[in-house]
Design a protein around this motif. Sequence first.
Motif, PDB file in Angstrom:
ATOM      1  N   SER A 211      52.464 121.268  84.447  1.00  0.00           N
ATOM      2  CA  SER A 211      51.752 122.104  85.685  1.00  0.00           C
ATOM      3  C   SER A 211      50.521 122.796  85.256  1.00  0.00           C
ATOM      4  CB  SER A 211      52.903 123.157  86.247  1.00  0.00           C
ATOM      5  OG  SER A 211      53.313 123.985  85.373  1.00  0.00           O
ATOM      6  N   GLU A 212      49.857 123.196  86.150  1.00  0.00           N
ATOM      7  CA  GLU A 212      48.718 124.331  85.761  1.00  0.00           C
ATOM      8  C   GLU A 212      48.849 125.269  84.925  1.00  0.00           C
ATOM      9  OE1 GLU A 212      46.951 124.890  89.637  1.00  0.00           O
ATOM     10  OE2 GLU A 212      46.342 122.598  89.938  1.00  0.00           O
ATOM     11  N   THR A 213      50.237 125.852  85.156  1.00  0.00           N
ATOM     12  CA  THR A 213      50.328 127.110  84.436  1.00  0.00           C
ATOM     13  C   THR A 213      50.501 126.488  82.603  1.00  0.00           C
ATOM     14  OG1 THR A 213      52.703 126.888  84.639  1.00  0.00           O
ATOM     15  CG2 THR A 213      51.573 128.084  86.406  1.00  0.00           C
TER      16      THR A 213
END
Length: 392
Positions: free
Chosen positions: A338-340
Amino acid sequence: FREVCRTKFQSMLKNLGISEDGEDANFYNHSIKSLQSSYFLSLELLTAEGGIDSIARIIGRHLKLSWDIVSWELALKSPHTDKYKLYRINDGSGLELAAKDCIAGEIPWQKRGDGEDIISRKILFGRFRFNSKNIRSEDRKNLKLYFRFIGQAYEHYCAKQHLIEDRAETLDTLPLGVASLDIQGDLIDMNEEMIRLLGGASISGTKNFNDLFKLGVGSGLGASWPAFLEDENRKSFSKIVCVSLRTGGMPRDACLYVSAYKQARGGEQLISLVMEDIREMSESQIQALKQRDFLEGLVDSMRDVVLTVDRRGNIIYASSRFSKIFLGRNIFDIATPSETFTGRWGPDMFERDKTVVEVLLKRTDTAGRPFEFVVSKLAGSGEKSLIVARDL
């Protein structure tokens, strides 16, 4: 008429310069009735059961009923070696095995009278001796013809029927349970050792082998057994199962090695299954296998996806419900972070003792579903890592 035909045939052979072996060596010197009688008597040897002893009993019965010969000796060659067994019967006595493992020149004959060699294709398979004083010349001629057919039948028996019996006996005496199943896993036949290992389950009337196995030893063959039956490309199955055997006396802990193979026989697919009690396993090995079975059951009951990967991210184990989907694929090809996620997405992540990351996991060619990966290094050799994937 037969005499006229024989004379003309012999004259033709003489004109052609073809020599004959002797009067009794030619089948045309015997009547059709005599040929049929000797041939049909010899056929009984082809289906004899009980080893060479049964051959001697059959021949003895033929001699008594057809020629009233009740005192004789018979040497028969072993199907496996060049040694002979000597059988003897005297007036009023039963058949006895007088000697065995004799070479041809050292057979302890008691009768010194006439006899017949049992020959097929110029190979000596046995000898027969008896007192010929009270037998008519025509009967003696028919007796010689009879043993010619017996020689051919005994050769066939040694090559086929005795070989089948020998293999069946070997199969029954081996400390292995052997069963034949149809392609659906239903029992067709099994040997005595398999009946012993399954205990009372063998008389339950159940045909499904997995059900029989559960009844007999209290444990099934696991989820991989129906997968083996259903997948046409899977040709073999093997598993070690730790169970409590009830083969007489008190139940005891044991480990059974079960292997099965799909085979084409007679135009249909069958399964040959072998089961062995691995007695030499130590207690620590048995406990380790029991722990493995427990952990496999625990993993299979989890809703999470459990994966084991090598240092490059190739999936080498997947919990059974997901093995067809993920096994053999690379985790970095089917999952994207994910982007995190701020770390480096690749094999370097396996260097840390524990990593938690949210990913999109592709089960098929879809866009993927969100999962949380908990990645842990596994102890031991091989640089493997464990991934527990929770569906978010």
